[in-house]
Design an enzyme around this catalytic site. Structure first.
Site, short mmCIF file in Angstrom:
data_model
loop_
_atom_site.label_atom_id
_atom_site.label_comp_id
_atom_site.label_asym_id
_atom_site.label_seq_id
_atom_site.Cartn_x
_atom_site.Cartn_y
_atom_site.Cartn_z
N ARG A 82 0.83 -1.20 0.00
CA ARG A 82 0.00 0.00 0.00
C ARG A 82 0.87 1.25 0.00
O ARG A 82 0.54 2.25 -0.64
CB ARG A 82 -0.94 -0.03 1.21
CG ARG A 82 -2.05 1.00 1.13
CD ARG A 82 -3.12 0.73 2.18
NE ARG A 82 -2.60 0.86 3.53
CZ ARG A 82 -3.31 0.55 4.63
NH1 ARG A 82 -4.54 0.07 4.52
NH2 ARG A 82 -2.78 0.69 5.83
N LYS A 184 -2.54 6.54 1.55
CA LYS A 184 -2.35 7.11 2.88
C LYS A 184 -1.40 8.31 2.76
O LYS A 184 -0.24 8.27 3.15
CB LYS A 184 -1.78 6.04 3.84
CG LYS A 184 -2.81 5.62 4.91
CD LYS A 184 -2.33 4.46 5.74
CE LYS A 184 -2.82 4.55 7.15
NZ LYS A 184 -4.27 4.37 7.34
N GLU A 220 -16.36 6.22 3.86
CA GLU A 220 -15.72 5.73 5.09
C GLU A 220 -15.67 6.86 6.10
O GLU A 220 -16.32 7.89 5.93
CB GLU A 220 -14.34 5.16 4.78
CG GLU A 220 -13.37 6.14 4.14
CD GLU A 220 -11.94 5.61 4.07
OE1 GLU A 220 -11.53 4.84 4.97
OE2 GLU A 220 -11.22 5.97 3.14
C1 PLP Z 1 -5.40 3.66 7.78
C2 PLP Z 1 -6.80 3.90 7.37
C3 PLP Z 1 -7.80 2.90 7.43
C4 PLP Z 1 -7.56 1.58 8.07
O1 PLP Z 1 -6.66 0.77 7.37
P1 PLP Z 1 -5.99 -0.48 8.09
O2 PLP Z 1 -5.06 -1.00 7.06
O3 PLP Z 1 -7.06 -1.44 8.40
O4 PLP Z 1 -5.32 0.03 9.31
C5 PLP Z 1 -9.05 3.20 6.91
N1 PLP Z 1 -9.36 4.41 6.40
C6 PLP Z 1 -8.43 5.39 6.35
C7 PLP Z 1 -8.82 6.70 5.78
C8 PLP Z 1 -7.14 5.17 6.84
O5 PLP Z 1 -6.25 6.15 6.82
#
Ligand code: PLP
Length: 341
Positions: A82, A184, A220
């Site tokens: 990722r 991210k 989300e």
């Molecule tokens: C980090 C994050 C998640 C959760 O991802 P994981 O890999 O399960 O920790 C979900 N949504 C956003 C916007 C994030 O930054």
């Protein structure tokens, strides 16, 4: 190895300086070998790309102690992949995935005394991140980058059990269509701060963001993906290319199907159907699953039948199974558990 003398159960989710961190530098088109250091300070030029144009991305994962005393991580290869996607989208150099996992494992191992013991509920949070480090004044990618990995022990996310939260439908957008919602990137979180502060001031724990183009579909929250359970026991989770692909959510889809025998649907979820679901939860590395009891849509309340006292029964099973796999109590699918020591 002697553990640090810390009251693990009273830790919150905050930063505590640990002994070592990993640093690698990218210059003249190549990464150096990288090294562990005790120096927690970053010294960069005043005009560094990260400071001017937010050229930075990060990851988040946890290391913890299993019942039989090993230090392990959960699917770090997916975090590496990722971060590669994040770097490519932000025109940053990829830190090779195998070396990425190695650097993360080395950093955790060097801070083994900070990995909370089994049963404490606490974990060592691992934060790999990268940023443009050389001066940039015209808008363009930096030429030099730093990749770092820091660790900090964090407390049990739910002290005294997970109580369902109340969230609101946000009037702000988290991500643009065809933007950076699926990576991210630090910039996604800077622009979410006003929205989350607004929600908190109004008494809500989190925001539910809808798709910015039509505002009819569930996306989300600022840091977690949604999962829903239908009244007939199906697992449903939104699909959209502006959602961050949560590793917890992808793992829960496997747990739901393979371990609990549920039907799993990853598809567009209309906001209009949310009122018909039986259970709702937020998932991510930090909390694994936070149950949602109530959603406030501009004054109109959606109350899930699971109520405000405890997790719904299916979400509880998903939570118990995934945390059981992570802690070594339930056999994990091949390749999910990475043993460090
Ligand atoms: C980090 C994050 C998640 C959760 O991802 P994981 O890999 O399960 O920790 C979900 N949504 C956003 C916007 C994030 O930054």
């Amino acid at each position: 190895m002697e553990k640090k003398n810390i009251d693990w159960s009273s830790l919150g989710f905050g930063y505590i300086k640990t002994d070592k961190r990993f640093v690698a530098n990218y210059k003249d088109g190549a990464w150096d070998n990288g090294t562990l250091t005790e120096d927690d300070k970053v010294v960069i030029n005043e005009c560094a790309g990260v400071l001017q144009y937010a050229q930075t991305c990060f990851e988040g994962l946890k290391a913890y102690t299993t019942e039989d005393g090993h230090i392990v991580m959960f699917r770090p290869d997916l975090n590496a992949a990722r971060m590669k996607d994040s770097c490519e989208r932000l025109e940053m150099p990829v830190y090779p995935e195998d070396k990425w996992v190695e650097a993360v494992a080395k950093t955790v191992e060097a801070n083994a005394a900070w990995v909370p013991p089994f049963g404490s509920g606490a974990t060592l949070y691992v934060r790999p991140y990268m940023f443009g480090s050389n001066p940039v004044i015209g808008v363009k990618p930096a030429d030099e980058y730093q990749f770092r990995v820091l660790t900090t022990p964090v407390g049990p996310y739910f002290k005294g059990g997970a109580k369902p939260i109340t969230i609101k439908v946000s009037d702000f957008d988290r991500a643009a269509p065809h933007g950076t919602g699926h990576i991210k990137a630090g910039l996604n979180y800077a622009m979410s701060l006003h929205a989350i502060m607004t929600a908190h001031e109004e008494g809500f724990a989190e925001n539910m963001y809808l798709d910015p183009a039509t505002r009819t579909k569930v996306e989300e929250t600022g840091g977690a993906n949604f999962i829903f359970i239908t009244k007939d026991g199906k697992f449903v989770t939104p699909k959209s290319n502006s959602i961050l692909p949560s590793i917890t959510r992808r793992s829960l889809m496997v747990v739901a199907k393979e371990y609990l025998g549920l039907e799993v649907e990853e598809r567009e979820v209309l906001f209009d159907e949310v009122k018909d679901f039986a259970e709702c939860g937020l998932c991510g590395t930090a909390a694994v699953i936070s149950p949602v009891g109530k959603i406030n849509d501009h004054g109109k309340e959606i109350c899930f039948p699971s109520g405000m006292e405890k997790m719904g029964p299916t979400i509880q099973k998903l939570y118990d199974t995934l945390t059981g796999i992570q802690m070594g109590k339930i056999e994990a699918p091949k390749g999910w558990i990475y043993t460090i020591a």
